[in-house]
Design a protein around this motif. Sequence first.
Motif, PDB file in Angstrom:
ATOM      1  N   VAL A   1       0.763  -1.264   0.068  1.00 25.97           N
ATOM      2  CA  VAL A   1       0.120  -0.005   0.237  1.00 25.97           C
ATOM      3  C   VAL A   1       0.982   1.160  -0.070  1.00 25.97           C
ATOM      4  CG1 VAL A   1      -1.901  -1.284   1.335  1.00 25.97           C
ATOM      5  CG2 VAL A   1      -0.152   0.125   2.559  1.00 25.97           C
ATOM      6  N   HIS A   2       0.227   2.234  -0.196  1.00 24.84           N
ATOM      7  CA  HIS A   2       0.995   3.524  -0.261  1.00 24.84           C
ATOM      8  C   HIS A   2       1.484   4.098   1.110  1.00 24.84           C
ATOM      9  CE1 HIS A   2       1.817   7.944  -1.373  1.00 24.84           C
ATOM     10  NE2 HIS A   2       1.908   7.433  -2.568  1.00 24.84           N
ATOM     11  N   PRO A   3       2.542   4.643   0.856  1.00 26.39           N
ATOM     12  CA  PRO A   3       3.180   5.256   2.427  1.00 26.39           C
ATOM     13  C   PRO A   3       2.284   6.026   3.102  1.00 26.39           C
ATOM     14  CG  PRO A   3       5.069   5.195   0.671  1.00 26.39           C
ATOM     15  CD  PRO A   3       3.693   4.919   0.037  1.00 26.39           C
ATOM     16  N   ASP A   4       1.333   7.026   2.352  1.00 27.36           N
ATOM     17  CA  ASP A   4       0.329   7.746   3.056  1.00 27.36           C
ATOM     18  C   ASP A   4      -0.683   6.943   4.033  1.00 27.36           C
ATOM     19  OD1 ASP A   4       1.734  10.092   1.745  1.00 27.36           O
ATOM     20  OD2 ASP A   4       0.328  10.473   0.379  1.00 27.36           O
ATOM     21  N   LEU A   5      -0.823   6.016   3.156  1.00 29.45           N
ATOM     22  CA  LEU A   5      -1.814   5.030   4.071  1.00 29.45           C
ATOM     23  C   LEU A   5      -1.199   4.318   5.329  1.00 29.45           C
ATOM     24  CD1 LEU A   5      -3.795   3.269   0.923  1.00 29.45           C
ATOM     25  CD2 LEU A   5      -4.634   5.061   2.473  1.00 29.45           C
ATOM     26  N   MET A   6       0.020   4.063   5.183  1.00 32.64           N
ATOM     27  CA  MET A   6       0.821   3.411   6.365  1.00 32.64           C
ATOM     28  C   MET A   6       0.802   4.611   7.451  1.00 32.64           C
ATOM     29  SD  MET A   6       1.378   0.547   5.800  1.00 32.64           S
ATOM     30  CE  MET A   6       2.358   0.023   7.226  1.00 32.64           C
ATOM     31  N   LYS A   7       0.936   5.765   6.878  1.00 39.20           N
ATOM     32  CA  LYS A   7       0.837   6.888   7.765  1.00 39.20           C
ATOM     33  C   LYS A   7      -0.365   7.011   8.672  1.00 39.20           C
ATOM     34  CE  LYS A   7       2.509  11.716   8.984  1.00 39.20           C
ATOM     35  NZ  LYS A   7       1.234  11.875   9.572  1.00 39.20           N
ATOM     36  N   ILE A   8      -1.513   6.877   8.053  1.00 41.05           N
ATOM     37  CA  ILE A   8      -2.775   7.015   8.672  1.00 41.05           C
ATOM     38  C   ILE A   8      -3.174   6.004   9.619  1.00 41.05           C
ATOM     39  CG2 ILE A   8      -5.250   6.760   8.170  1.00 41.05           C
ATOM     40  CD1 ILE A   8      -4.771   8.125   5.390  1.00 41.05           C
ATOM     41  N   LEU A   9      -2.503   4.936   9.332  1.00 38.29           N
ATOM     42  CA  LEU A   9      -2.392   3.543  10.245  1.00 38.29           C
ATOM     43  C   LEU A   9      -1.689   4.273  11.464  1.00 38.29           C
ATOM     44  CD1 LEU A   9      -1.880   0.575   8.167  1.00 38.29           C
ATOM     45  CD2 LEU A   9      -4.200   1.548   8.747  1.00 38.29           C
ATOM     46  N   GLY A  10      -0.756   4.774  11.254  1.00 36.41           N
ATOM     47  CA  GLY A  10       0.381   4.898  12.449  1.00 36.41           C
ATOM     48  C   GLY A  10      -0.533   6.013  13.216  1.00 36.41           C
ATOM     49  N   ASP A  11      -1.139   7.023  12.672  1.00 35.14           N
ATOM     50  CA  ASP A  11      -1.885   8.167  13.366  1.00 35.14           C
ATOM     51  C   ASP A  11      -3.186   7.559  14.076  1.00 35.14           C
ATOM     52  OD1 ASP A  11      -0.197  10.179  12.260  1.00 35.14           O
ATOM     53  OD2 ASP A  11      -1.363  10.464  10.745  1.00 35.14           O
ATOM     54  N   ILE A  12      -3.654   6.423  13.596  1.00 36.88           N
ATOM     55  CA  ILE A  12      -5.016   6.099  14.263  1.00 36.88           C
ATOM     56  C   ILE A  12      -4.374   5.159  15.612  1.00 36.88           C
ATOM     57  CG2 ILE A  12      -6.609   4.030  14.096  1.00 36.88           C
ATOM     58  CD1 ILE A  12      -7.063   4.652  11.283  1.00 36.88           C
ATOM     59  N   ASN A  13      -3.227   4.561  15.323  1.00 39.76           N
ATOM     60  CA  ASN A  13      -2.565   3.916  16.513  1.00 39.76           C
ATOM     61  C   ASN A  13      -2.114   4.946  17.673  1.00 39.76           C
ATOM     62  OD1 ASN A  13       0.667   3.066  17.418  1.00 39.76           O
ATOM     63  ND2 ASN A  13      -0.974   1.445  17.745  1.00 39.76           N
ATOM     64  N   CYS A  14      -1.767   6.046  17.422  1.00 37.72           N
ATOM     65  CA  CYS A  14      -1.456   7.009  18.326  1.00 37.72           C
ATOM     66  C   CYS A  14      -2.700   7.558  19.188  1.00 37.72           C
ATOM     67  CB  CYS A  14      -0.885   8.280  17.452  1.00 37.72           C
ATOM     68  SG  CYS A  14       0.944   7.955  16.884  1.00 37.72           S
ATOM     69  N   ASP A  15      -3.835   7.395  18.085  1.00 38.93           N
ATOM     70  CA  ASP A  15      -5.065   8.006  19.006  1.00 38.93           C
ATOM     71  C   ASP A  15      -5.466   6.849  20.053  1.00 38.93           C
ATOM     72  OD1 ASP A  15      -5.255  10.394  17.568  1.00 38.93           O
ATOM     73  OD2 ASP A  15      -6.559   9.789  16.072  1.00 38.93           O
ATOM     74  N   PHE A  16      -5.268   5.715  19.528  1.00 36.96           N
ATOM     75  CA  PHE A  16      -5.617   4.504  20.395  1.00 36.96           C
ATOM     76  C   PHE A  16      -4.957   4.431  21.631  1.00 36.96           C
ATOM     77  CE2 PHE A  16      -7.239   1.432  16.825  1.00 36.96           C
ATOM     78  CZ  PHE A  16      -8.345   2.230  16.771  1.00 36.96           C
ATOM     79  N   ALA A  17      -3.647   4.857  21.483  1.00 32.84           N
ATOM     80  CA  ALA A  17      -2.740   4.907  22.605  1.00 32.84           C
ATOM     81  C   ALA A  17      -2.955   5.705  23.651  1.00 32.84           C
ATOM     82  CB  ALA A  17      -1.267   5.049  22.172  1.00 32.84           C
ATOM     83  N   ARG A  18      -3.613   7.126  23.310  1.00 35.89           N
ATOM     84  CA  ARG A  18      -3.954   7.892  24.228  1.00 35.89           C
ATOM     85  C   ARG A  18      -5.102   7.525  25.272  1.00 35.89           C
ATOM     86  NH1 ARG A  18      -3.942  11.252  19.305  1.00 35.89           N
ATOM     87  NH2 ARG A  18      -1.852  12.331  19.229  1.00 35.89           N
ATOM     88  N   VAL A  19      -5.917   6.660  24.791  1.00 39.44           N
ATOM     89  CA  VAL A  19      -7.042   6.407  25.782  1.00 39.44           C
ATOM     90  C   VAL A  19      -7.167   4.812  26.208  1.00 39.44           C
ATOM     91  CG1 VAL A  19      -8.730   8.106  25.075  1.00 39.44           C
ATOM     92  CG2 VAL A  19      -8.546   6.057  23.600  1.00 39.44           C
ATOM     93  N   ASP A  20      -7.694   4.561  27.241  1.00 40.88           N
ATOM     94  CA  ASP A  20      -7.790   3.067  27.363  1.00 40.88           C
ATOM     95  C   ASP A  20      -8.899   2.342  27.013  1.00 40.88           C
ATOM     96  OD1 ASP A  20      -5.341   3.047  28.823  1.00 40.88           O
ATOM     97  OD2 ASP A  20      -6.314   3.612  30.512  1.00 40.88           O
ATOM     98  N   GLU A  21     -10.082   3.204  26.612  1.00 39.08           N
ATOM     99  CA  GLU A  21     -11.343   2.513  26.353  1.00 39.08           C
ATOM    100  C   GLU A  21     -11.151   1.692  25.033  1.00 39.08           C
ATOM    101  OE1 GLU A  21     -11.560   6.083  27.202  1.00 39.08           O
ATOM    102  OE2 GLU A  21     -11.836   5.188  29.161  1.00 39.08           O
ATOM    103  N   ASP A  22     -12.225   1.100  24.572  1.00 43.39           N
ATOM    104  CA  ASP A  22     -12.225   0.492  23.141  1.00 43.39           C
ATOM    105  C   ASP A  22     -12.974   1.339  22.454  1.00 43.39           C
ATOM    106  OD1 ASP A  22     -11.239  -1.930  24.192  1.00 43.39           O
ATOM    107  OD2 ASP A  22     -13.127  -3.056  24.479  1.00 43.39           O
ATOM    108  N   GLU A  23     -12.353   1.475  21.087  1.00 42.59           N
ATOM    109  CA  GLU A  23     -12.980   2.655  20.088  1.00 42.59           C
ATOM    110  C   GLU A  23     -12.595   2.080  18.837  1.00 42.59           C
ATOM    111  OE1 GLU A  23     -11.110   6.223  20.178  1.00 42.59           O
ATOM    112  OE2 GLU A  23      -9.469   5.607  21.015  1.00 42.59           O
ATOM    113  N   GLU A  24     -13.328   2.712  17.889  1.00 43.46           N
ATOM    114  CA  GLU A  24     -13.328   2.468  16.230  1.00 43.46           C
ATOM    115  C   GLU A  24     -13.171   3.816  15.569  1.00 43.46           C
ATOM    116  OE1 GLU A  24     -15.400  -0.489  13.317  1.00 43.46           O
ATOM    117  OE2 GLU A  24     -16.825   1.091  14.238  1.00 43.46           O
ATOM    118  N   ILE A  25     -12.288   3.801  14.658  1.00 44.42           N
ATOM    119  CA  ILE A  25     -11.979   5.116  13.840  1.00 44.42           C
ATOM    120  C   ILE A  25     -12.101   4.757  12.472  1.00 44.42           C
ATOM    121  CG2 ILE A  25     -10.349   6.973  13.291  1.00 44.42           C
ATOM    122  CD1 ILE A  25      -9.076   6.627  16.078  1.00 44.42           C
TER     123      ILE A  25
END
Length: 473
Positions: free
Chosen positions: A396-420
């Motif tokens: 996949v394109h590097p831009d999409l890999m970066k979006i995955l990384g950004d979502i992971n950062c959001d997940f790391a900020r909170v303990d609750e289960d969530e979906e983005i």
Amino acid sequence: MASGAQDKQYTPSLLSFFIYNPTFGPREGEEEKKILFYHPSEIEKNEKIRNVGLCEAIVQFTRTFCPTKPAKSLHTQKNRQFFFEPEENFWIVMVVRNPMIEKPNKDGKPSTIEYQEEELLDTVYGAVVRQCYSMYKLFNGTFGRAMESGGVELLIQKLEKFFYRYLQTLHLQSCDLLDVFGGISFFPLDKMTYLKIQSFVNRVEESLSLIKYTAFLYNDQLIWSGLEQDDMRILYKYLTTSLFPRHSEPELAGRDSPLRPEVTGNLLHYGRFLTGPANLKDPEAKFRFPKIFVSAEDGYEELHLIVYKAMSAAACFMISANVELTREFCEQLDGLVGPQLTLLASDICEQFTINRRISGPEKEPQFKFIYFNHMNLAEKSTIHMRKTASVCLTSVHPDLMKILGDINCDFARVDEDEEIIVKAMTDYWVVGKKSDQRELYVILNQKNANLIEVNEEVKRLCATQFNNIFFLD
């Protein structure tokens, strides 16, 4: 008129990497004593001292705001600095040049450089720095251990010997979300074959009582391990990105391979040592094995690492470093393990081929995913076609890999289960789900889909690929 010259893109690269201890040169004029390792070594002494002093100042300054959590990174226009304190007062700093675009100017003027300041993810490169330390610790033990054994001189010696080679294997342009997880890919097996492997491990450990721990891998994927999770995680990284690629060989097919002729008394086998003696028949063979350090109840223990491979199956045997390994022991291990491992490799391959045939021909799916389980470190990716130390081929394109990384950062900020759910510029949909210590990231190529359709597609994926795993809706 279109200009002939093209924009040139430059990927992130390592500018410097250094380790220092501020307590080693506290007085003026002694600053150089703080520096334990500095790459590149040819940098002028005063510049090294200046760079280390600046990092020290940043760490001290940020401590005034939060004494327990000093700075982890510093963002500047041209580069990004990452700080990590693995042991008290020992600091590792990695400086990475930001990706950049060189734009040619008309009329022979010098090119314009544009730095892409927001492209690097702190979580990814912070994980790379931690990996550097974990890999050093696997082969050398802690910094404190070297200090106890031979003082600062021995520590400097060990750091230079290890990092001089290791830093050459860092390919920063290939780092992504998998580096954050540092997970283990497990090989899917049916119960009977798994029991055969467990039985093999038990028989070998009983026959060769010197063996303390065993790990079993097939096709670079883990099947069995007697080590603690964190030790296995870093050993797995070493095996799959460094040792195995150096010894790769053409694979023998499963059931069609000439493995079945069991000659009485001596079974034909394809076993060989990947560490230690290259050839047991050689009278000059050296019986030296790499030593590794793993955690034990009273801190850590030092072990010989024997890696023995037959076709695609590899068995790692760990033996206390206090024992001297002899030719006789290696011949005994070769005679016992070689034939059994060869047959096991053939069985696993046969089983794998049957399962693939039952599941039918693989169609190119409309989605790609990364899955990670924090509890057992299990990782699965259909995005990465190949990932070794030197190459990371993603589909996949590097831009999409970066979006995955950004979502992971959001997940790391909170303990609750969530979906983005994210709609990317390129008609792709990116979905991240976090549920009960598990994370799933899906990339869908559905141009005209809406939010409801994307959600349904992800539910279908969870039902087919992860039917025995509970994901909250």
